[in-house]
Enzyme design. Structure first.
Site, mmCIF file in Angstrom:
data_model
loop_
_atom_site.group_PDB
_atom_site.id
_atom_site.type_symbol
_atom_site.label_atom_id
_atom_site.label_comp_id
_atom_site.label_asym_id
_atom_site.label_seq_id
_atom_site.Cartn_x
_atom_site.Cartn_y
_atom_site.Cartn_z
ATOM 1 N N ASP A 63 -12.461 34.583 6.887
ATOM 2 C CA ASP A 63 -12.144 34.865 5.484
ATOM 3 C C ASP A 63 -11.656 33.637 4.732
ATOM 4 O O ASP A 63 -11.074 33.754 3.661
ATOM 5 C CB ASP A 63 -11.081 35.973 5.413
ATOM 6 C CG ASP A 63 -9.816 35.620 6.201
ATOM 7 O OD1 ASP A 63 -9.742 34.488 6.729
ATOM 8 O OD2 ASP A 63 -8.919 36.476 6.294
ATOM 9 N N HIS A 115 -8.324 32.946 8.463
ATOM 10 C CA HIS A 115 -8.193 33.363 9.859
ATOM 11 C C HIS A 115 -9.402 32.906 10.668
ATOM 12 O O HIS A 115 -10.501 32.753 10.135
ATOM 13 C CB HIS A 115 -8.011 34.882 9.945
ATOM 14 C CG HIS A 115 -6.766 35.347 9.272
ATOM 15 N ND1 HIS A 115 -6.790 35.952 8.040
ATOM 16 C CD2 HIS A 115 -5.464 35.251 9.649
ATOM 17 C CE1 HIS A 115 -5.538 36.228 7.679
ATOM 18 N NE2 HIS A 115 -4.718 35.810 8.635
ATOM 19 N N SER A 127 2.332 34.105 13.752
ATOM 20 C CA SER A 127 1.950 34.965 12.630
ATOM 21 C C SER A 127 0.553 35.547 12.853
ATOM 22 O O SER A 127 0.151 35.792 13.982
ATOM 23 C CB SER A 127 2.060 34.172 11.321
ATOM 24 O OG SER A 127 1.288 32.985 11.378
#
Length: 256
Positions: free
Chosen positions: A187, A190, A14
């Site tokens: 963030d 990530h 992902s």
């Protein structure tokens, strides 16, 4: 494709995979480490969960491909572990289904060839406060917690032990760094450059210790077009040339 044919390392997963070339990411670090050794191929998809992954396994990893990857590094779990949305939409996958989806991925990849090796990455932790502060107004409120990440991480690890796949416990590895909450994320979710360095360190550790033939650790792999040449850089004696093919002095970190 361009030649000569090199071993292929595929990164499949992902957004933590898709963004692994951003912010000094772990994908870009691996590409540097394996330059002149192997081709690192990115197959990362922002927002995907394990359900989406098994839908396209045959497209991304066709069993009849002439060349099969030497190594596949797989990461799914962070999106699966999100709390369910009241609409029934979204990325949440119940834990038992997530485990079975990851099992299907492992079985498919194992079937590609006798020499295709696999490493799964478990769900890393997250900074819940930072993540809430950075949530986009375009998104419905998200339920992401460290506890859910832990549950899915442990389930992934247990599955890998069951099916004989190498696994890296990112949930634990990242939290070994004292300032992981502030240093390892861009963030809250990530990975930053510091977080990515931990991922690379753990991957190289597995590759160095694995009893695989041939070895996929970068120091054990042949270097493409290495050796002496009159067209190499001239040595200080003015009478010979140097072979720069394995020079690594330019790297910030001297990876083992």
């Amino acid at each position: 494709m361009v030649g000569p044919n090199r071993p292929q390392i595929v990164l499949f997963g992902s957004s933590i995979v898709q963004m692994s070339y951003s912010h000094g990411g772990w994908g870009s670090i691996l590409s540097d480490i394996y330059s002149r050794k192997a081709d690192v191929i990115l197959r990362g998809y922002y927002g995907w969960n394990s359900r989406r992954a098994i839908e396209v396994l045959d497209e991304i990893f066709p069993k009849d491909a002439a060349i099969q990857p030497s190594l596949v590094i797989v990461y799914f779990g962070g999106n699966d572990s999100m709390g369910p949305h009241s609409s029934g939409l979204g990325t949440h996958v119940p834990l038992p289904e997530y485990v079975e989806n990851m099992r299907k991925i492992a079985i498919h990849l194992k079937s590609l060839s006798d020499t295709t090796r696999i490493i799964f990455l478990s769900s890393p932790p997250l900074n819940e406060v930072h993540l809430r502060e950075n949530q986009s107004a375009a998104l419905s409120p998200l339920v992401r917690t460290n506890e859910l990440c832990r549950e899915y991480s442990e389930a992934c690890i247990d599955l890998c032990h069951e099916v004989g796949v190498k696994v890296i416990d990112l949930w634990t590895a990242i939290q070994q760094k004292d300032d992981w909450l502030t240093a390892c994320f861009t963030d809250g979710l990530h990975l930053s450059a510091e977080g990515s360095k931990i991922v690379v360190q753990e991957i190289l550790k597995v590759l160095k210790e694995a009893d695989w033939t041939p070895s996929l650790h970068w120091k054990s792999m042949p270097t493409e077009f290495a050796g002496k040449s009159p067209y190499n850089l001239v040595a200080a004696d003015g009478k010979s040339t140097l072979d720069p093919s394995d020079w690594t002095f330019y790297r910030e970190i001297k990876w083992d």
